[in-house]
Motif scaffolding. Structure first.
Motif, PDB file in Angstrom:
ATOM      1  N   HIS A  25      49.524  65.670  -0.563  1.00 17.87           N
ATOM      2  CA  HIS A  25      48.170  65.283  -0.616  1.00 17.87           C
ATOM      3  C   HIS A  25      47.296  66.062  -1.575  1.00 17.87           C
ATOM      4  O   HIS A  25      46.003  65.623  -1.719  1.00 17.87           O
ATOM      5  CB  HIS A  25      47.641  65.447   0.771  1.00 17.87           C
ATOM      6  CG  HIS A  25      48.413  64.568   1.760  1.00 17.87           C
ATOM      7  ND1 HIS A  25      48.934  65.348   2.993  1.00 17.87           N
ATOM      8  CD2 HIS A  25      48.604  63.420   2.154  1.00 17.87           C
ATOM      9  CE1 HIS A  25      49.558  64.486   3.768  1.00 17.87           C
ATOM     10  NE2 HIS A  25      49.350  63.430   3.305  1.00 17.87           N
ATOM     11  N   LEU A  79      43.430  59.770   7.260  1.00 18.85           N
ATOM     12  CA  LEU A  79      44.014  58.426   6.583  1.00 18.85           C
ATOM     13  C   LEU A  79      43.213  57.244   7.292  1.00 18.85           C
ATOM     14  O   LEU A  79      42.874  57.286   8.356  1.00 18.85           O
ATOM     15  CB  LEU A  79      45.417  58.319   6.627  1.00 18.85           C
ATOM     16  CG  LEU A  79      46.455  59.165   6.397  1.00 18.85           C
ATOM     17  CD1 LEU A  79      47.869  58.718   6.547  1.00 18.85           C
ATOM     18  CD2 LEU A  79      46.303  59.806   4.814  1.00 18.85           C
ATOM     19  N   ASP A  80      42.928  56.300   6.092  1.00 22.77           N
ATOM     20  CA  ASP A  80      42.219  55.018   6.821  1.00 22.77           C
ATOM     21  C   ASP A  80      43.475  54.332   7.375  1.00 22.77           C
ATOM     22  O   ASP A  80      44.370  54.065   6.849  1.00 22.77           O
ATOM     23  CB  ASP A  80      41.865  54.484   5.566  1.00 22.77           C
ATOM     24  CG  ASP A  80      41.345  52.933   6.041  1.00 22.77           C
ATOM     25  OD1 ASP A  80      41.647  52.342   7.023  1.00 22.77           O
ATOM     26  OD2 ASP A  80      40.233  52.534   5.320  1.00 22.77           O
ATOM     27  N   GLU A  85      50.674  57.814   1.407  1.00 22.49           N
ATOM     28  CA  GLU A  85      49.587  58.171   2.223  1.00 22.49           C
ATOM     29  C   GLU A  85      48.574  58.988   1.245  1.00 22.49           C
ATOM     30  O   GLU A  85      47.455  58.618   1.589  1.00 22.49           O
ATOM     31  CB  GLU A  85      50.096  59.644   3.088  1.00 22.49           C
ATOM     32  CG  GLU A  85      51.035  59.326   4.179  1.00 22.49           C
ATOM     33  CD  GLU A  85      51.383  60.351   5.030  1.00 22.49           C
ATOM     34  OE1 GLU A  85      50.799  61.590   4.491  1.00 22.49           O
ATOM     35  OE2 GLU A  85      52.348  60.211   5.784  1.00 22.49           O
ATOM     36  N   LYS A 113      44.527  50.933   6.092  1.00 25.09           N
ATOM     37  CA  LYS A 113      45.353  50.854   4.962  1.00 25.09           C
ATOM     38  C   LYS A 113      46.862  51.231   5.177  1.00 25.09           C
ATOM     39  O   LYS A 113      47.646  50.791   4.730  1.00 25.09           O
ATOM     40  CB  LYS A 113      44.670  51.831   3.902  1.00 25.09           C
ATOM     41  CG  LYS A 113      43.348  51.269   3.143  1.00 25.09           C
ATOM     42  CD  LYS A 113      43.150  52.237   1.958  1.00 25.09           C
ATOM     43  CE  LYS A 113      41.879  51.660   1.519  1.00 25.09           C
ATOM     44  NZ  LYS A 113      41.374  52.752   0.392  1.00 25.09           N
ATOM     45  N   TRP A 114      46.823  52.383   5.912  1.00 22.49           N
ATOM     46  CA  TRP A 114      48.265  52.810   6.327  1.00 22.49           C
ATOM     47  C   TRP A 114      49.132  52.227   7.071  1.00 22.49           C
ATOM     48  O   TRP A 114      50.414  52.328   6.783  1.00 22.49           O
ATOM     49  CB  TRP A 114      47.763  54.357   7.015  1.00 22.49           C
ATOM     50  CG  TRP A 114      49.194  55.171   7.335  1.00 22.49           C
ATOM     51  CD1 TRP A 114      49.756  55.909   6.576  1.00 22.49           C
ATOM     52  CD2 TRP A 114      49.693  55.054   8.668  1.00 22.49           C
ATOM     53  NE1 TRP A 114      50.823  56.663   7.395  1.00 22.49           N
ATOM     54  CE2 TRP A 114      50.737  55.923   8.565  1.00 22.49           C
ATOM     55  CE3 TRP A 114      49.484  54.435   9.756  1.00 22.49           C
ATOM     56  CZ2 TRP A 114      51.788  56.175   9.659  1.00 22.49           C
ATOM     57  CZ3 TRP A 114      50.382  54.629  10.980  1.00 22.49           C
ATOM     58  CH2 TRP A 114      51.402  55.538  10.767  1.00 22.49           C
ATOM     59  N   GLN A 115      48.318  51.288   7.691  1.00 20.22           N
ATOM     60  CA  GLN A 115      49.243  50.385   8.682  1.00 20.22           C
ATOM     61  C   GLN A 115      49.982  48.899   7.895  1.00 20.22           C
ATOM     62  O   GLN A 115      50.574  48.210   8.435  1.00 20.22           O
ATOM     63  CB  GLN A 115      48.425  49.856   9.920  1.00 20.22           C
ATOM     64  CG  GLN A 115      48.616  51.016  10.963  1.00 20.22           C
ATOM     65  CD  GLN A 115      47.295  50.812  11.762  1.00 20.22           C
ATOM     66  OE1 GLN A 115      46.500  49.867  11.823  1.00 20.22           O
ATOM     67  NE2 GLN A 115      47.373  51.686  12.910  1.00 20.22           N
ATOM     68  N   CYS A 142      33.898  54.898   2.308  1.00 20.95           N
ATOM     69  CA  CYS A 142      34.255  55.035   3.721  1.00 20.95           C
ATOM     70  C   CYS A 142      33.516  55.805   4.712  1.00 20.95           C
ATOM     71  O   CYS A 142      33.691  55.747   6.002  1.00 20.95           O
ATOM     72  CB  CYS A 142      35.719  55.616   3.850  1.00 20.95           C
ATOM     73  SG  CYS A 142      37.105  54.739   2.858  1.00 20.95           S
ATOM     74  N   SER A 152      47.486  57.165  -1.242  1.00 23.66           N
ATOM     75  CA  SER A 152      46.326  56.015  -1.390  1.00 23.66           C
ATOM     76  C   SER A 152      45.605  55.731  -0.167  1.00 23.66           C
ATOM     77  O   SER A 152      44.717  54.790  -0.456  1.00 23.66           O
ATOM     78  CB  SER A 152      47.115  54.899  -2.067  1.00 23.66           C
ATOM     79  OG  SER A 152      48.218  54.218  -0.787  1.00 23.66           O
ATOM     80  N   CYS A 153      45.733  56.406   1.118  1.00 25.11           N
ATOM     81  CA  CYS A 153      45.228  56.008   2.196  1.00 25.11           C
ATOM     82  C   CYS A 153      44.226  57.203   2.581  1.00 25.11           C
ATOM     83  O   CYS A 153      43.335  56.940   3.670  1.00 25.11           O
ATOM     84  CB  CYS A 153      46.360  55.716   3.172  1.00 25.11           C
ATOM     85  SG  CYS A 153      47.441  54.426   2.983  1.00 25.11           S
ATOM     86  N   ARG A 172      54.635  49.902   3.830  1.00 25.12           N
ATOM     87  CA  ARG A 172      53.669  51.274   4.028  1.00 25.12           C
ATOM     88  C   ARG A 172      53.422  51.762   2.633  1.00 25.12           C
ATOM     89  O   ARG A 172      54.149  52.030   1.804  1.00 25.12           O
ATOM     90  CB  ARG A 172      54.199  51.977   4.912  1.00 25.12           C
ATOM     91  CG  ARG A 172      53.333  53.194   5.266  1.00 25.12           C
ATOM     92  CD  ARG A 172      53.488  53.901   6.567  1.00 25.12           C
ATOM     93  NE  ARG A 172      53.153  52.790   7.617  1.00 25.12           N
ATOM     94  CZ  ARG A 172      53.472  53.232   8.853  1.00 25.12           C
ATOM     95  NH1 ARG A 172      54.225  53.780   9.151  1.00 25.12           N
ATOM     96  NH2 ARG A 172      53.091  52.319   9.806  1.00 25.12           N
ATOM     97  N   PRO A 173      52.019  51.851   2.497  1.00 25.59           N
ATOM     98  CA  PRO A 173      51.642  52.446   1.155  1.00 25.59           C
ATOM     99  C   PRO A 173      51.897  54.124   0.948  1.00 25.59           C
ATOM    100  O   PRO A 173      52.227  54.674   2.055  1.00 25.59           O
ATOM    101  CB  PRO A 173      50.290  52.281   0.831  1.00 25.59           C
ATOM    102  CG  PRO A 173      49.768  52.086   2.232  1.00 25.59           C
ATOM    103  CD  PRO A 173      50.902  51.246   3.030  1.00 25.59           C
TER     104      PRO A 173
END
Length: 219
Positions: free
Chosen positions: A28, A74-75, A87, A78-80, A119, A89-90, A84-85
């Protein structure tokens, strides 16, 4: 409160409706470092500019710190996504608990930052704070919370007031207000009700990468 207690969250993930809280890991750091290049964010968080190497060192020390509990926010939407992207990027911000009073291990200072401008104003900071407070009450034995906020940061002050915090002091020297919440039985029940949707799951650093590589894998 010993180091083991504050490191409880290194394998913990908290899932809410709008946000997912995960431990602050080295993966992160690059995104976090980009955020902290913002003069506005450094001002709001009273932070000094750090090099990337210093940020990695800071992340390592935070993980070991016995008076600090940190989650990256995390958003959840986005995360779901599938596959799965990553982390990174979320990421939208972070939330921290500090044990600032050696005489009183039941008092935690809470700090939340939604770093991504797009956000803000969507309730992500509110839910992140509620999840963290619930975790502090149920897992860390906290019964009082304190928030210190720059007096010009009205959105943050209003958010904590909505969470039942009351202003107890104002410092003209530091230009900040101090808000507090004593967690009575009624407040505890309210807090648990507000976070009844929260799921606590085991967290494994690097989980995102293998999941991305095998999108058919069931969660």
């Amino acid at each position: 409160m010993g180091a083991a207690t504050m490191r409880l969250n290194q394998n913990t993930m908290l899932l809410g409706k709008k946000v997912v809280l995960v431990p602050y890991t080295s993966e992160h750091v690059p995104r976090y470092h980009e955020w902290m290049k913002s003069e506005e964010l450094r001002h709001l968080t009273a932070s000094e500019p750090l090099t990337l190497e210093q940020e990695y060192a800071m992340q390592g020390s935070w993980r070991e710190d016995e008076d600090k509990c940190t989650f990256i926010v995390l958003d959840a939407a986005k995360w779901q996504a599938q596959p799965r992207p990553l982390e990174e990027s979320c990421m939208v911000g972070d939330v921290n608990l500090f044990l600032t009073d050696l005489e009183d291990p039941t008092l935690g200072e809470i700090e939340v930052m939604i770093a991504e401008p797009s956000c803000r104003g969507q309730g992500l900071g509110t839910e992140a704070s509620l999840l963290m407070m619930s975790y502090g009450v149920t897992k860390l034995g906290l019964t009082k919370f304190e928030a210190k906020i720059g007096q010009e940061n009205e959105p943050s002050i209003r958010m904590f007031q909505k969470l039942h915090f009351k202003q107890v002091a104002m410092s003209s020297v530091f230009q900040e207000v101090t808000l507090r919440l004593a967690v009575s039985e009624a407040e505890r029940l309210w807090l648990l009700e507000q976070t009844s949707h929260m799921e606590e799951k085991p967290y494994r650093a690097g989980l995102a990468e293998p999941t991305t590589a095998t999108p058919c894998e069931q969660n």
